[in-house]
Design a protein around this motif. Structure first.
Motif, PDB file in Angstrom:
ATOM      1  N   GLY A  26      -9.826   1.964 -10.058  1.00 56.63           N
ATOM      2  CA  GLY A  26      -9.418   0.164 -10.406  1.00 56.63           C
ATOM      3  C   GLY A  26     -10.799  -0.455 -10.153  1.00 56.63           C
ATOM      4  N   LEU A  27     -10.440  -2.007  -9.798  1.00 55.29           N
ATOM      5  CA  LEU A  27     -11.632  -2.738 -10.118  1.00 55.29           C
ATOM      6  C   LEU A  27     -11.744  -3.019  -8.480  1.00 55.29           C
ATOM      7  N   ILE A  28     -12.536  -1.294  -7.785  1.00 52.20           N
ATOM      8  CA  ILE A  28     -12.536  -1.489  -6.534  1.00 52.20           C
ATOM      9  C   ILE A  28     -13.287  -2.331  -6.395  1.00 52.20           C
ATOM     10  N   PHE A  29     -14.264  -3.435  -6.759  1.00 50.90           N
ATOM     11  CA  PHE A  29     -15.097  -4.160  -6.318  1.00 50.90           C
ATOM     12  C   PHE A  29     -14.375  -5.344  -5.884  1.00 50.90           C
ATOM     13  N   SER A  30     -14.004  -5.920  -6.829  1.00 54.94           N
ATOM     14  CA  SER A  30     -12.731  -7.278  -6.334  1.00 54.94           C
ATOM     15  C   SER A  30     -12.111  -7.151  -4.617  1.00 54.94           C
ATOM     16  N   ILE A  31     -12.566  -6.168  -4.826  1.00 55.53           N
ATOM     17  CA  ILE A  31     -11.146  -5.976  -3.576  1.00 55.53           C
ATOM     18  C   ILE A  31     -11.667  -6.797  -2.088  1.00 55.53           C
ATOM     19  N   ASN A  32     -11.238  -7.556  -1.704  1.00 53.13           N
ATOM     20  CA  ASN A  32     -11.644  -8.393  -0.113  1.00 53.13           C
ATOM     21  C   ASN A  32     -10.942  -7.576   1.225  1.00 53.13           C
ATOM     22  N   ALA A  33      -9.933  -7.152   1.146  1.00 59.04           N
ATOM     23  CA  ALA A  33      -9.600  -6.641   2.134  1.00 59.04           C
ATOM     24  C   ALA A  33      -8.048  -5.882   1.698  1.00 59.04           C
ATOM     25  N   MET A  34      -7.879  -4.955   2.580  1.00 58.72           N
ATOM     26  CA  MET A  34      -6.685  -4.296   3.049  1.00 58.72           C
ATOM     27  C   MET A  34      -5.429  -4.195   3.525  1.00 58.72           C
ATOM     28  N   ASP A  89      10.269   0.394  13.849  1.00 59.20           N
ATOM     29  CA  ASP A  89       8.949   0.621  13.129  1.00 59.20           C
ATOM     30  C   ASP A  89       9.982   0.896  12.335  1.00 59.20           C
ATOM     31  N   THR A  90      10.837   1.228  12.128  1.00 57.53           N
ATOM     32  CA  THR A  90      11.837   1.899  11.067  1.00 57.53           C
ATOM     33  C   THR A  90      11.763   0.565   9.349  1.00 57.53           C
ATOM     34  N   ALA A  91      10.871   0.854   8.465  1.00 59.99           N
ATOM     35  CA  ALA A  91      11.370  -0.769   7.481  1.00 59.99           C
ATOM     36  C   ALA A  91      10.664   0.723   6.093  1.00 59.99           C
ATOM     37  N   VAL A  92      10.507  -0.045   5.221  1.00 58.29           N
ATOM     38  CA  VAL A  92       9.418   0.654   4.030  1.00 58.29           C
ATOM     39  C   VAL A  92       8.058   0.033   4.478  1.00 58.29           C
ATOM     40  N   TYR A  93       7.357   0.800   3.765  1.00 58.12           N
ATOM     41  CA  TYR A  93       5.892  -0.571   3.898  1.00 58.12           C
ATOM     42  C   TYR A  93       5.575   0.105   3.229  1.00 58.12           C
ATOM     43  N   TYR A  94       4.254  -1.135   3.088  1.00 56.01           N
ATOM     44  CA  TYR A  94       3.534  -0.993   1.437  1.00 56.01           C
ATOM     45  C   TYR A  94       2.153  -1.903   1.699  1.00 56.01           C
ATOM     46  N   CYS A  95       1.431  -0.891   0.759  1.00 57.06           N
ATOM     47  CA  CYS A  95      -0.081  -1.616   0.914  1.00 57.06           C
ATOM     48  C   CYS A  95      -0.406  -2.366   0.129  1.00 57.06           C
ATOM     49  N   LYS A  96      -1.540  -2.961   0.404  1.00 55.56           N
ATOM     50  CA  LYS A  96      -1.885  -4.367  -0.002  1.00 55.56           C
ATOM     51  C   LYS A  96      -3.249  -4.895  -0.482  1.00 55.56           C
ATOM     52  N   ALA A  97      -3.545  -4.566  -1.679  1.00 57.62           N
ATOM     53  CA  ALA A  97      -4.997  -5.367  -1.969  1.00 57.62           C
ATOM     54  C   ALA A  97      -5.465  -7.030  -1.768  1.00 57.62           C
ATOM     55  N   ASP A  98      -5.839  -7.749  -1.374  1.00 55.20           N
ATOM     56  CA  ASP A  98      -6.412  -8.754  -1.969  1.00 55.20           C
ATOM     57  C   ASP A  98      -7.450  -8.716  -2.323  1.00 55.20           C
ATOM     58  N   THR A  99      -7.210  -9.628  -3.956  1.00 59.71           N
ATOM     59  CA  THR A  99      -8.242  -9.824  -4.717  1.00 59.71           C
ATOM     60  C   THR A  99      -9.286 -10.160  -5.413  1.00 59.71           C
ATOM     61  N   LEU A 101      -8.819 -11.586  -7.841  1.00 55.60           N
ATOM     62  CA  LEU A 101      -7.803 -12.537  -9.016  1.00 55.60           C
ATOM     63  C   LEU A 101      -6.826 -12.070  -8.119  1.00 55.60           C
ATOM     64  N   ARG A 102      -5.751 -11.281  -7.596  1.00 57.20           N
ATOM     65  CA  ARG A 102      -4.480 -11.831  -7.453  1.00 57.20           C
ATOM     66  C   ARG A 102      -4.194 -10.925  -6.111  1.00 57.20           C
ATOM     67  N   ASP A 103      -3.399 -10.330  -5.897  1.00 60.15           N
ATOM     68  CA  ASP A 103      -3.163  -9.159  -4.520  1.00 60.15           C
ATOM     69  C   ASP A 103      -2.375  -8.700  -5.721  1.00 60.15           C
ATOM     70  N   CYS A 104      -2.467  -6.813  -5.148  1.00 60.58           N
ATOM     71  CA  CYS A 104      -1.428  -5.824  -5.887  1.00 60.58           C
ATOM     72  C   CYS A 104      -0.684  -5.506  -4.519  1.00 60.58           C
ATOM     73  N   TRP A 105       0.119  -4.227  -5.202  1.00 61.18           N
ATOM     74  CA  TRP A 105       1.055  -3.966  -4.171  1.00 61.18           C
ATOM     75  C   TRP A 105       0.870  -2.174  -4.609  1.00 61.18           C
ATOM     76  N   GLY A 106       1.211  -1.631  -3.577  1.00 58.90           N
ATOM     77  CA  GLY A 106       1.649  -0.118  -3.584  1.00 58.90           C
ATOM     78  C   GLY A 106       2.771   0.162  -4.006  1.00 58.90           C
ATOM     79  N   GLN A 107       3.350   1.326  -4.290  1.00 58.01           N
ATOM     80  CA  GLN A 107       4.960   1.217  -4.525  1.00 58.01           C
ATOM     81  C   GLN A 107       5.654   1.269  -3.646  1.00 58.01           C
TER      82      GLN A 107
END
Length: 115
Positions: A26-34, A89-99, A101-107
């Motif tokens: 998607g809008l990769i250029f809008s990602i500031n950090a992950m 360390d057992t947990a559900v791990y999520y990826c996040k993109a700080d853009t 426009l908004r924060d976006c999360w993986g599944q």
């Protein structure tokens, strides 16, 4: 809008290793950090590691020296290499993109470390 698709994770014994991947589209250029976050049962979601557009990284104290965040710009993918895993360390791990426009999360993906 940025879409994130995670892969990796699973069950491993204490002391073992796993690698998580997070592919962005998607809008990769809008990602500031992950970053990678995790949430254990009954606990709040917490930051595990993050990497900025410029390549700076930061880690939670509990993961320093064991986890490494990296990225492959050609593949628009961020990785989390997890070594010397512990049961806590057992947990559900999520990826996040700080853009811009908004924060976006993986599944989310389950990581289970057995003792």
């Amino acid at each position: 809008q940025v879409q994130l698709v995670q892969s990796g994770g699973g069950l491993v014994q204490a002391g073992g290793s796993l690698r998580l991947s997070c592919a962005a589209s998607g809008l990769i250029f809008s990602i500031n950090a992950m970053g990678w976050y995790r949430q254990a049962p009954g606990k709040q979601r917490e930051l595990v590691a993050a990497i900025t557009r410029g390549g700076s990284t930061n880690y939670a104290d509990s993961t320093k020296g064991r986890f490494t965040i990296s990225r492959d710009n050609a593949k628009n993918t961020v990785y989390l290499q997890m070594n010397s895993l512990k049961p806590e360390d057992t947990a559900v791990y999520y990826c996040k993109a700080d853009t811009s426009l908004r924060d976006c999360w993986g599944q989310g993906t389950q990581v289970t470390v057995s003792s």
